[in-house]
Scaffold this motif. Structure first.
Motif, PDB file in Angstrom:
ATOM      1  N   THR A 138       0.852  -1.272  -0.179  1.00  0.00           N
ATOM      2  CA  THR A 138      -0.077   0.098  -0.003  1.00  0.00           C
ATOM      3  C   THR A 138       0.846   1.349   0.120  1.00  0.00           C
ATOM      4  O   THR A 138       0.686   2.304  -0.586  1.00  0.00           O
ATOM      5  N   THR A 139       1.996   1.118   0.830  1.00  0.00           N
ATOM      6  CA  THR A 139       2.956   2.213   0.758  1.00  0.00           C
ATOM      7  C   THR A 139       4.402   1.610   0.825  1.00  0.00           C
ATOM      8  O   THR A 139       4.576   0.516   0.971  1.00  0.00           O
ATOM      9  N   SER A 140       5.253   2.657   0.973  1.00  0.00           N
ATOM     10  CA  SER A 140       6.447   2.024   0.964  1.00  0.00           C
ATOM     11  C   SER A 140       6.564   1.482   2.497  1.00  0.00           C
ATOM     12  O   SER A 140       5.998   1.709   3.478  1.00  0.00           O
ATOM     13  N   PHE A 141       7.750   0.974   2.731  1.00  0.00           N
ATOM     14  CA  PHE A 141       7.983   0.398   4.119  1.00  0.00           C
ATOM     15  C   PHE A 141       8.165   1.608   5.071  1.00  0.00           C
ATOM     16  O   PHE A 141       8.961   2.629   4.763  1.00  0.00           O
ATOM     17  N   THR A 142       7.648   1.255   6.439  1.00  0.00           N
ATOM     18  CA  THR A 142       7.507   2.359   7.310  1.00  0.00           C
ATOM     19  C   THR A 142       8.666   2.037   8.439  1.00  0.00           C
ATOM     20  O   THR A 142       9.058   1.053   8.667  1.00  0.00           O
ATOM     21  N   ASP A 143       9.379   3.018   9.018  1.00  0.00           N
ATOM     22  CA  ASP A 143      10.201   2.910  10.075  1.00  0.00           C
ATOM     23  C   ASP A 143      10.277   3.979  11.052  1.00  0.00           C
ATOM     24  O   ASP A 143       9.900   5.172  10.615  1.00  0.00           O
ATOM     25  N   MET A 144      10.410   3.649  12.196  1.00  0.00           N
ATOM     26  CA  MET A 144      10.354   4.690  13.228  1.00  0.00           C
ATOM     27  C   MET A 144      11.411   4.396  14.439  1.00  0.00           C
ATOM     28  O   MET A 144      11.483   3.065  14.795  1.00  0.00           O
ATOM     29  N   GLU A 145      12.026   5.233  14.696  1.00  0.00           N
ATOM     30  CA  GLU A 145      13.013   4.997  15.712  1.00  0.00           C
ATOM     31  C   GLU A 145      12.647   5.084  17.289  1.00  0.00           C
ATOM     32  O   GLU A 145      11.773   6.187  17.443  1.00  0.00           O
ATOM     33  N   ILE A 146      12.924   4.480  18.107  1.00  0.00           N
ATOM     34  CA  ILE A 146      12.286   4.614  19.476  1.00  0.00           C
ATOM     35  C   ILE A 146      13.507   4.194  20.466  1.00  0.00           C
ATOM     36  O   ILE A 146      14.438   3.401  20.467  1.00  0.00           O
ATOM     37  N   ALA A 147      13.765   5.186  21.558  1.00  0.00           N
ATOM     38  CA  ALA A 147      14.751   5.372  22.268  1.00  0.00           C
ATOM     39  C   ALA A 147      14.743   3.975  23.696  1.00  0.00           C
ATOM     40  O   ALA A 147      14.599   4.454  24.770  1.00  0.00           O
ATOM     41  N   VAL A 148      14.897   2.753  23.151  1.00  0.00           N
ATOM     42  CA  VAL A 148      14.584   1.690  24.103  1.00  0.00           C
ATOM     43  C   VAL A 148      15.294   0.436  23.469  1.00  0.00           C
ATOM     44  O   VAL A 148      15.469   0.548  22.276  1.00  0.00           O
ATOM     45  N   ASN A 149      15.709  -0.443  24.353  1.00  0.00           N
ATOM     46  CA  ASN A 149      16.341  -1.646  23.854  1.00  0.00           C
ATOM     47  C   ASN A 149      15.099  -2.411  22.838  1.00  0.00           C
ATOM     48  O   ASN A 149      14.053  -2.648  23.629  1.00  0.00           O
ATOM     49  N   TRP A 150      15.567  -3.162  22.050  1.00  0.00           N
ATOM     50  CA  TRP A 150      14.644  -3.811  21.389  1.00  0.00           C
ATOM     51  C   TRP A 150      13.769  -4.784  22.288  1.00  0.00           C
ATOM     52  O   TRP A 150      12.676  -4.919  21.932  1.00  0.00           O
ATOM     53  N   LYS A 151      14.404  -5.317  23.169  1.00  0.00           N
ATOM     54  CA  LYS A 151      13.476  -6.372  23.739  1.00  0.00           C
ATOM     55  C   LYS A 151      12.385  -5.954  24.509  1.00  0.00           C
ATOM     56  O   LYS A 151      11.526  -6.286  24.703  1.00  0.00           O
ATOM     57  N   SER A 152      12.555  -4.643  24.913  1.00  0.00           N
ATOM     58  CA  SER A 152      11.509  -3.823  25.605  1.00  0.00           C
ATOM     59  C   SER A 152      10.011  -3.602  24.678  1.00  0.00           C
ATOM     60  O   SER A 152       9.012  -3.644  25.028  1.00  0.00           O
ATOM     61  N   VAL A 153      10.553  -3.583  23.302  1.00  0.00           N
ATOM     62  CA  VAL A 153       9.505  -3.464  22.318  1.00  0.00           C
ATOM     63  C   VAL A 153       8.780  -4.687  22.289  1.00  0.00           C
ATOM     64  O   VAL A 153       7.513  -4.774  22.381  1.00  0.00           O
ATOM     65  N   ARG A 154       9.500  -5.730  22.231  1.00  0.00           N
ATOM     66  CA  ARG A 154       9.102  -7.138  21.745  1.00  0.00           C
ATOM     67  C   ARG A 154       8.306  -7.623  23.019  1.00  0.00           C
ATOM     68  O   ARG A 154       7.247  -8.326  23.029  1.00  0.00           O
ATOM     69  N   ASP A 155       8.902  -7.314  24.492  1.00  0.00           N
ATOM     70  CA  ASP A 155       8.184  -7.907  25.429  1.00  0.00           C
ATOM     71  C   ASP A 155       6.626  -7.349  25.642  1.00  0.00           C
ATOM     72  O   ASP A 155       5.696  -7.967  26.015  1.00  0.00           O
ATOM     73  N   VAL A 156       6.570  -5.885  25.275  1.00  0.00           N
ATOM     74  CA  VAL A 156       5.149  -5.338  25.168  1.00  0.00           C
ATOM     75  C   VAL A 156       4.223  -5.986  24.137  1.00  0.00           C
ATOM     76  O   VAL A 156       3.065  -6.400  24.652  1.00  0.00           O
ATOM     77  N   ASP A 157       4.890  -6.353  23.142  1.00  0.00           N
ATOM     78  CA  ASP A 157       3.871  -6.793  21.998  1.00  0.00           C
ATOM     79  C   ASP A 157       3.816  -8.309  22.205  1.00  0.00           C
ATOM     80  O   ASP A 157       2.817  -8.934  21.757  1.00  0.00           O
ATOM     81  N   ASN A 158       4.416  -9.066  23.245  1.00  0.00           N
ATOM     82  CA  ASN A 158       4.358 -10.425  23.205  1.00  0.00           C
ATOM     83  C   ASN A 158       3.234 -10.981  24.017  1.00  0.00           C
ATOM     84  O   ASN A 158       3.105 -12.223  24.532  1.00  0.00           O
ATOM     85  N   GLU A 159       2.571 -10.117  24.774  1.00  0.00           N
ATOM     86  CA  GLU A 159       1.478 -10.421  25.643  1.00  0.00           C
ATOM     87  C   GLU A 159       0.183  -9.658  25.572  1.00  0.00           C
ATOM     88  O   GLU A 159       0.241  -8.371  25.078  1.00  0.00           O
ATOM     89  N   GLY A 160      -1.159 -10.235  25.626  1.00  0.00           N
ATOM     90  CA  GLY A 160      -2.111  -9.510  25.531  1.00  0.00           C
ATOM     91  C   GLY A 160      -2.609  -9.192  27.002  1.00  0.00           C
ATOM     92  O   GLY A 160      -4.103  -8.498  27.094  1.00  0.00           O
ATOM     93  N   TYR A 161      -2.194  -9.493  28.040  1.00  0.00           N
ATOM     94  CA  TYR A 161      -2.546  -9.393  29.162  1.00  0.00           C
ATOM     95  C   TYR A 161      -2.921  -7.681  29.520  1.00  0.00           C
ATOM     96  O   TYR A 161      -3.777  -7.490  30.247  1.00  0.00           O
TER      97      TYR A 161
END
Ligand code: FES
Length: 408
Positions: A184-207
């Motif tokens: 639909t569009t080109s690739f999107t990217d966004m920088e965030i000032a945290v360690n990559w595991k903190s991003v994945r940790d949040v995404d890895n649960e629905g609690y």
């Protein structure tokens, strides 16, 4: 050799509800191990074959200090190469995506490469000795195309093929005809000032959905559940709440999203998230498909990259549904980013002991178990000296040092 798919089922019982120790989130030596053993050694989704429909189309992606260019050749074959000129290492393509007519020209001194990666010629060739067209061609990267998605891997390892790993979920994904989706569009990217595991940790649960994501809670509420990572793959599903409608986007989305006659009844009210260890999610909804992934840029810097795809023949209703779904997603991303920041900050606090995970956070636990299986040094509760982390990890692999007790 690391058995990347051994998920480490022999941890002591009292580790079951704990996450990785805080030091692993802010150690430069740890990050170097992760780049090598997780990011370069595991399949990484680069894009989709339909991102490069014509000969000469290309896109690029940077992963853990490596640079790749994915390009379709004049023979129709999609190939992956290091985006690195064989003269002095310049990027041969500087853009995120583009088209070259019949050759790639390095922007530094003008070496020219054919679309199959072989060297066509150097600028002022008489100033070099003989240059073999293959020897000085772009260096290839291992590539696998699975359901239209292009995966690359910098280092061949013990990890199975994407098709083998995803085979458990392939039957239910076949219906989405992923080979045919269009960007639909080109690739999107966004920088965030945290360690990559903190991003994945949040995404890895629905609690956290009920508390932190009003729109998602409205959309699928308590129907959401996770199947944790097992042998490198995970899955989460949420079904539309029949009483959805508190949020404007959700109310309007649910009213039209299930009108997808090409999908079986069972999938017309479903959002599905399919995870591939260590850092990828492919998300399917009735009207669209997207992927998102995290790449470490530094200990405290992460790039979140993704793309959204649509049906090849998209109706007006599907287009509106896609727009509304993205509105819901945008709110969710914003909320998740804040949660990632708070979680990552806490890792530096003297008050932080460890995660204490619930049964509803099995996705986090299983992801950490996968990391522990690849990088046993992460089982050490106390931070080892930075200059010993890599050696300790090797020693633990060799069984020379007992996990949990190696560093007092
Ligand atoms: Fe590419 Fe010199 S670095 S031509």
């Amino acid at each position: 050799m690391n058995t990347h798919e051994n998920i480490g089922g022999h941890l002591p019982k009292d580790w079951d509800r704990k996450g990785l120790p805080a030091w692993t989130y802010h150690s430069p030596a740890m990050l170097e191990l992760e780049k090598q053993e997780l990011f370069r050694s595991h399949w990484q989704l680069a894009g989709h074959v339909n991102d490069v429909p014509r000969a000469g189309d290309f896109f690029t992606v940077d992963i853990a200090d490596e640079r790749a260019i994915i390009m379709r050749g004049e023979d129709g074959v999609v190939r992956a190469f290091h985006n690195l000129c064989r003269h002095r290492g310049s990027r041969v393509a500087a853009e995120k995506s583009g088209h070259c007519k019949n050759a790639l020209v390095c922007p530094f001194h003008g070496w020219v490469y054919n679309l199959d990666g072989t060297l066509r010629g150097a600028a002022r060739p008489q100033s070099f000795g003989p240059l073999d067209k293959t020897e000085f061609g772009l260096k290839p990267i291992e590539l696998e195309i699975w359901m239209g998605f292009v995966f690359i891997r910098y280092l061949t390892g013990a990890q199975r093929s994407v098709a083998e790993m995803m085979s458990v979920y392939a039957p239910e994904l076949t219906e989405y005809q992923l080979e045919d989706i269009l960007p639909t569009t080109s690739f999107t990217d966004m920088e965030i000032a945290v360690n990559w595991k903190s991003v994945r940790d949040v995404d890895n649960e629905g609690y956290h959905v009920a508390m932190a994501h009003p729109a998602l809670q409205d959309l699928y509420g308590s129907t959401y559940y996770d199947l944790p990572y097992l042998n490198g793959v995970s899955r989460s599903l949420g079904r539309f709440n029949p009483h959805a409608g508190r949020c404007w986007s959700v109310r309007n989305y649910v009213a039209i999203a299930d009108r997808q006659p090409w999908l079986s009844e069972d999938k017309r009210n479903l959002w599905g998230y399919y995870g591939l260890f260590p850092n990828l999610v492919i998300a399917v909804t009735p009207e669209s498909v997207q992927f998102y992934q995290e790449f470490p840029l530094g200990v405290d810097r992460t790039l979140i990259r993704g793309a959204v795809y649509r049906r090849p023949e998209e109706s007006r209703v599907q287009r509106v549904a896609r727009y509304l779904a993205r509105r819901i997603d945008r709110e969710t991303y914003k909320e998740d980013i804040q949660l990632s920041i708070w979680s990552n900050e806490s890792m530096k606090s003297s008050a932080f002991d460890s995660f204490h995970l619930s049964d509803l956070e099995r996705g986090v636990r299983s992801h950490h178990d996968h990391i522990r299986a690849v990088l046993p040094v992460t089982t050490l509760v106390q931070r080892p000296p930075e200059d010993r982390i890599a050696a300790l990890n090797d020693a633990m692999w060799e069984g020379e040092t007992e996990p949990h007790t190696a560093v007092a």
